[in-house]
Design a protein around this motif. Structure first.
Motif, PDB file in Angstrom:
ATOM      1  N   VAL A 113       0.838  -1.203   0.000  1.00  0.00           N
ATOM      2  CA  VAL A 113       0.000   0.000   0.000  1.00  0.00           C
ATOM      3  C   VAL A 113       0.871   1.250   0.000  1.00  0.00           C
ATOM      4  CG1 VAL A 113      -1.672   1.340   1.342  1.00  0.00           C
ATOM      5  CG2 VAL A 113      -1.952  -1.134   1.114  1.00  0.00           C
ATOM      6  N   TYR A 114       1.872   1.288   0.875  1.00  0.00           N
ATOM      7  CA  TYR A 114       2.715   2.480   0.989  1.00  0.00           C
ATOM      8  C   TYR A 114       3.595   2.661  -0.244  1.00  0.00           C
ATOM      9  CZ  TYR A 114       1.250   2.537   5.882  1.00  0.00           C
ATOM     10  OH  TYR A 114       0.508   2.579   7.040  1.00  0.00           O
ATOM     11  N   LEU A 115       4.074   1.575  -0.806  1.00  0.00           N
ATOM     12  CA  LEU A 115       4.870   1.680  -2.033  1.00  0.00           C
ATOM     13  C   LEU A 115       4.017   2.269  -3.161  1.00  0.00           C
ATOM     14  CD1 LEU A 115       6.941  -1.627  -2.014  1.00  0.00           C
ATOM     15  CD2 LEU A 115       7.829   0.708  -1.846  1.00  0.00           C
ATOM     16  N   ARG A 116       2.790   1.849  -3.267  1.00  0.00           N
ATOM     17  CA  ARG A 116       1.910   2.395  -4.304  1.00  0.00           C
ATOM     18  C   ARG A 116       1.623   3.867  -4.045  1.00  0.00           C
ATOM     19  NH1 ARG A 116      -1.812  -0.874  -3.534  1.00  0.00           N
ATOM     20  NH2 ARG A 116      -3.307   0.417  -2.403  1.00  0.00           N
ATOM     21  N   ARG A 117       1.407   4.231  -2.795  1.00  0.00           N
ATOM     22  CA  ARG A 117       1.129   5.628  -2.459  1.00  0.00           C
ATOM     23  C   ARG A 117       2.355   6.522  -2.651  1.00  0.00           C
ATOM     24  NH1 ARG A 117      -2.150   5.255   3.334  1.00  0.00           N
ATOM     25  NH2 ARG A 117      -4.068   4.280   2.548  1.00  0.00           N
ATOM     26  N   ALA A 118       3.547   5.913  -2.624  1.00  0.00           N
ATOM     27  CA  ALA A 118       4.776   6.712  -2.739  1.00  0.00           C
ATOM     28  C   ALA A 118       5.014   7.219  -4.152  1.00  0.00           C
ATOM     29  CB  ALA A 118       5.969   5.888  -2.279  1.00  0.00           C
ATOM     30  N   LEU A 119       4.245   6.765  -5.131  1.00  0.00           N
ATOM     31  CA  LEU A 119       4.493   7.165  -6.515  1.00  0.00           C
ATOM     32  C   LEU A 119       4.323   8.669  -6.707  1.00  0.00           C
ATOM     33  CD1 LEU A 119       2.789   4.232  -8.465  1.00  0.00           C
ATOM     34  CD2 LEU A 119       5.236   4.624  -8.078  1.00  0.00           C
ATOM     35  N   ARG A 120       3.285   9.258  -6.128  1.00  0.00           N
ATOM     36  CA  ARG A 120       3.071  10.701  -6.306  1.00  0.00           C
ATOM     37  C   ARG A 120       4.137  11.533  -5.597  1.00  0.00           C
ATOM     38  NH1 ARG A 120      -3.537  11.544  -6.139  1.00  0.00           N
ATOM     39  NH2 ARG A 120      -3.945  10.499  -8.131  1.00  0.00           N
ATOM     40  N   PRO A 121       4.495  11.225  -4.347  1.00  0.00           N
ATOM     41  CA  PRO A 121       5.618  11.951  -3.753  1.00  0.00           C
ATOM     42  C   PRO A 121       6.910  11.811  -4.556  1.00  0.00           C
ATOM     43  CG  PRO A 121       4.358  10.855  -2.047  1.00  0.00           C
ATOM     44  CD  PRO A 121       3.794  10.391  -3.342  1.00  0.00           C
ATOM     45  N   LEU A 122       7.174  10.625  -5.088  1.00  0.00           N
ATOM     46  CA  LEU A 122       8.369  10.459  -5.931  1.00  0.00           C
ATOM     47  C   LEU A 122       8.253  11.294  -7.198  1.00  0.00           C
ATOM     48  CD1 LEU A 122       8.990   6.613  -5.597  1.00  0.00           C
ATOM     49  CD2 LEU A 122      10.499   8.444  -4.797  1.00  0.00           C
ATOM     50  N   GLY A 123       7.047  11.385  -7.740  1.00  0.00           N
ATOM     51  CA  GLY A 123       6.831  12.245  -8.906  1.00  0.00           C
ATOM     52  C   GLY A 123       7.095  13.705  -8.581  1.00  0.00           C
ATOM     53  N   ALA A 124       6.722  14.138  -7.355  1.00  0.00           N
ATOM     54  CA  ALA A 124       6.992  15.511  -6.940  1.00  0.00           C
ATOM     55  C   ALA A 124       8.489  15.768  -6.852  1.00  0.00           C
ATOM     56  CB  ALA A 124       6.318  15.791  -5.594  1.00  0.00           C
ATOM     57  N   VAL A 125       9.242  14.796  -6.340  1.00  0.00           N
ATOM     58  CA  VAL A 125      10.701  14.924  -6.280  1.00  0.00           C
ATOM     59  C   VAL A 125      11.270  15.080  -7.683  1.00  0.00           C
ATOM     60  CG1 VAL A 125      12.840  13.735  -5.690  1.00  0.00           C
ATOM     61  CG2 VAL A 125      10.902  13.653  -4.119  1.00  0.00           C
ATOM     62  N   ALA A 126      10.824  14.228  -8.608  1.00  0.00           N
ATOM     63  CA  ALA A 126      11.318  14.297  -9.982  1.00  0.00           C
ATOM     64  C   ALA A 126      10.951  15.619 -10.637  1.00  0.00           C
ATOM     65  CB  ALA A 126      10.755  13.127 -10.794  1.00  0.00           C
ATOM     66  N   ALA A 127       9.752  16.123 -10.337  1.00  0.00           N
ATOM     67  CA  ALA A 127       9.282  17.370 -10.960  1.00  0.00           C
ATOM     68  C   ALA A 127      10.119  18.561 -10.520  1.00  0.00           C
ATOM     69  CB  ALA A 127       7.812  17.595 -10.627  1.00  0.00           C
ATOM     70  N   ILE A 128      10.464  18.641  -9.237  1.00  0.00           N
ATOM     71  CA  ILE A 128      11.227  19.800  -8.772  1.00  0.00           C
ATOM     72  C   ILE A 128      12.638  19.758  -9.325  1.00  0.00           C
ATOM     73  CG2 ILE A 128      12.135  18.816  -6.608  1.00  0.00           C
ATOM     74  CD1 ILE A 128      10.718  22.351  -7.032  1.00  0.00           C
ATOM     75  N   MET A 129      13.209  18.571  -9.429  1.00  0.00           N
ATOM     76  CA  MET A 129      14.554  18.468  -9.983  1.00  0.00           C
ATOM     77  C   MET A 129      14.559  18.806 -11.475  1.00  0.00           C
ATOM     78  SD  MET A 129      16.220  17.772  -7.302  1.00  0.00           S
ATOM     79  CE  MET A 129      17.828  17.492  -8.022  1.00  0.00           C
ATOM     80  N   ALA A 130      13.541  18.333 -12.201  1.00  0.00           N
ATOM     81  CA  ALA A 130      13.463  18.613 -13.636  1.00  0.00           C
ATOM     82  C   ALA A 130      13.252  20.094 -13.895  1.00  0.00           C
ATOM     83  CB  ALA A 130      12.332  17.800 -14.264  1.00  0.00           C
ATOM     84  N   SER A 131      12.401  20.737 -13.083  1.00  0.00           N
ATOM     85  CA  SER A 131      12.124  22.163 -13.298  1.00  0.00           C
ATOM     86  C   SER A 131      13.361  23.004 -13.043  1.00  0.00           C
ATOM     87  CB  SER A 131      10.973  22.618 -12.393  1.00  0.00           C
ATOM     88  OG  SER A 131      11.327  22.499 -11.020  1.00  0.00           O
ATOM     89  N   MET A 132      14.143  22.646 -12.046  1.00  0.00           N
ATOM     90  CA  MET A 132      15.363  23.395 -11.781  1.00  0.00           C
ATOM     91  C   MET A 132      16.401  23.145 -12.872  1.00  0.00           C
ATOM     92  SD  MET A 132      14.860  25.248  -9.153  1.00  0.00           S
ATOM     93  CE  MET A 132      16.533  25.787  -8.837  1.00  0.00           C
ATOM     94  N   GLY A 133      16.404  21.949 -13.442  1.00  0.00           N
ATOM     95  CA  GLY A 133      17.349  21.651 -14.506  1.00  0.00           C
ATOM     96  C   GLY A 133      17.008  22.317 -15.820  1.00  0.00           C
ATOM     97  N   THR A 134      15.763  22.771 -15.974  1.00  0.00           N
ATOM     98  CA  THR A 134      15.346  23.384 -17.230  1.00  0.00           C
ATOM     99  C   THR A 134      16.106  24.675 -17.521  1.00  0.00           C
ATOM    100  OG1 THR A 134      13.136  22.453 -16.942  1.00  0.00           O
ATOM    101  CG2 THR A 134      13.345  24.239 -18.520  1.00  0.00           C
ATOM    102  N   SER A 135      16.528  25.365 -16.470  1.00  0.00           N
ATOM    103  CA  SER A 135      17.256  26.622 -16.670  1.00  0.00           C
ATOM    104  C   SER A 135      18.538  26.422 -17.458  1.00  0.00           C
ATOM    105  CB  SER A 135      17.568  27.276 -15.323  1.00  0.00           C
ATOM    106  OG  SER A 135      18.390  26.416 -14.536  1.00  0.00           O
ATOM    107  N   ALA A 136      19.065  25.196 -17.431  1.00  0.00           N
ATOM    108  CA  ALA A 136      20.298  24.919 -18.182  1.00  0.00           C
ATOM    109  C   ALA A 136      20.086  25.107 -19.679  1.00  0.00           C
ATOM    110  CB  ALA A 136      20.788  23.504 -17.892  1.00  0.00           C
ATOM    111  N   LEU A 137      18.863  24.888 -20.150  1.00  0.00           N
ATOM    112  CA  LEU A 137      18.580  25.065 -21.575  1.00  0.00           C
ATOM    113  C   LEU A 137      18.836  26.501 -22.023  1.00  0.00           C
ATOM    114  CD1 LEU A 137      15.264  23.022 -21.987  1.00  0.00           C
ATOM    115  CD2 LEU A 137      17.520  22.438 -22.907  1.00  0.00           C
TER     116      LEU A 137
END
Length: 256
Positions: A113-137
């Motif tokens: 149950v917790y592993l399945r619920r962790a997908l959205r928090p993990l997505g939030a982690v990926a989103a913040i890292m990707a958004s900060m990396g966009t400035s490199a473009l």
């Protein structure tokens, strides 16, 4: 064939997120699990905790003449953003350790149950890292060839994308710290636990890096220890309220 129920609403939300980075950040970084206990008092406390921390930091900088002119104000703002970003990076590193320990300690079917619920928090982690990396473009010298290759229309598109990503990232950093990467979507007891661990890590980092060198040692010690002690007390209060008002405890969350 008529669209499935709710599909127009999802399409509108997606289009709104494309246009508005702040709305997209809310959808990405605020907990949204159905059935999650949402206590208004706890939410107010989380917001006040973040706001008071910012005010205390600004007061410390002003008191000890870190802000003497417009250039000083800009330096302080840059430093505060950098500290917030460091907090997010520490949270990114701490997140898998605390969540992994929590999931591992859970018994029976709770782990799945917790592993399945962790997908959205993990997505939030990926989103913040990707958004900060966009400035490199737009700014990285290594990508100058790519910017030249796409021409003026491509440069305009990259500029618009980076502006959107900056708004998304700035608001997302604040929401990530308030909602602790939406870990309430996994379980309500995780945000106060993770926040307590994070704030002590940040205090240790300040000590190691010699933060606030312009501040006298006594005031620096009070400020450095005040934040973790305050957040620890608030986290304890949050856990206590979850236990007494809603019957939620760490032991019960682990199935023990």
């Amino acid at each position: 064939m008529p669209p499935p129920p709710g599909e127009p609403s999802r399409v509108r939300q997606a289009l709104r997120g494309v246009r508005n980075p702040f709305y997209a950040a809310q959808r990405t970084f605020r907990p949204s699990r159905p059935g999650r206990v949402e206590d208004p008092q706890v939410r107010k406390l989380q917001l006040w905790r973040t706001a008071l921390g910012l005010l205390a930091w600004v007061g410390l900088m002003v008191t000890y003449n870190a802000v003497a002119d417009a250039a000083g104000a800009k330096d302080v703002a840059d430093e505060r953003f950098q500290q917030s970003w460091y907090s997010v990076l520490m949270l990114v590193c701490t997140f898998p350790v605390v969540v992994g320990a929590f999931v591992t300690a859970a018994r029976g079917g709770l782990r799945r149950v917790y592993l399945r619920r962790a997908l959205r928090p993990l997505g939030a982690v990926a989103a913040i890292m990707a958004s900060m990396g966009t400035s490199a473009l737009a700014m990285a010298p290594e990508l100058a060839g790519l910017r030249d290759a796409v021409g003026l229309p491509g440069k305009i598109a990259i500029g618009v994308l980076c502006l959107w990503a900056v708004g998304f990232a700035l608001y997302g950093i604040g929401l990530s710290l308030v909602h602790v990467f939406r870990t309430a979507d996994i379980h309500e007891v995780l945000p106060p636990v993770l926040a307590g661990v994070l704030v002590w890590e940040m205090a240790l980092l300040d000590v190691i890096t010699g933060a606030y060198p312009q501040v006298p040692a006594a005031a620096r010690a009070v400020f450095t220890l005040g934040a973790p002690l305050t957040v620890t007390a608030l986290s304890w209060w949050e856990l206590r309220r979850l236990r007494h008002r809603h019957g939620l405890t760490v032991r019960a969350a682990l199935g023990r």
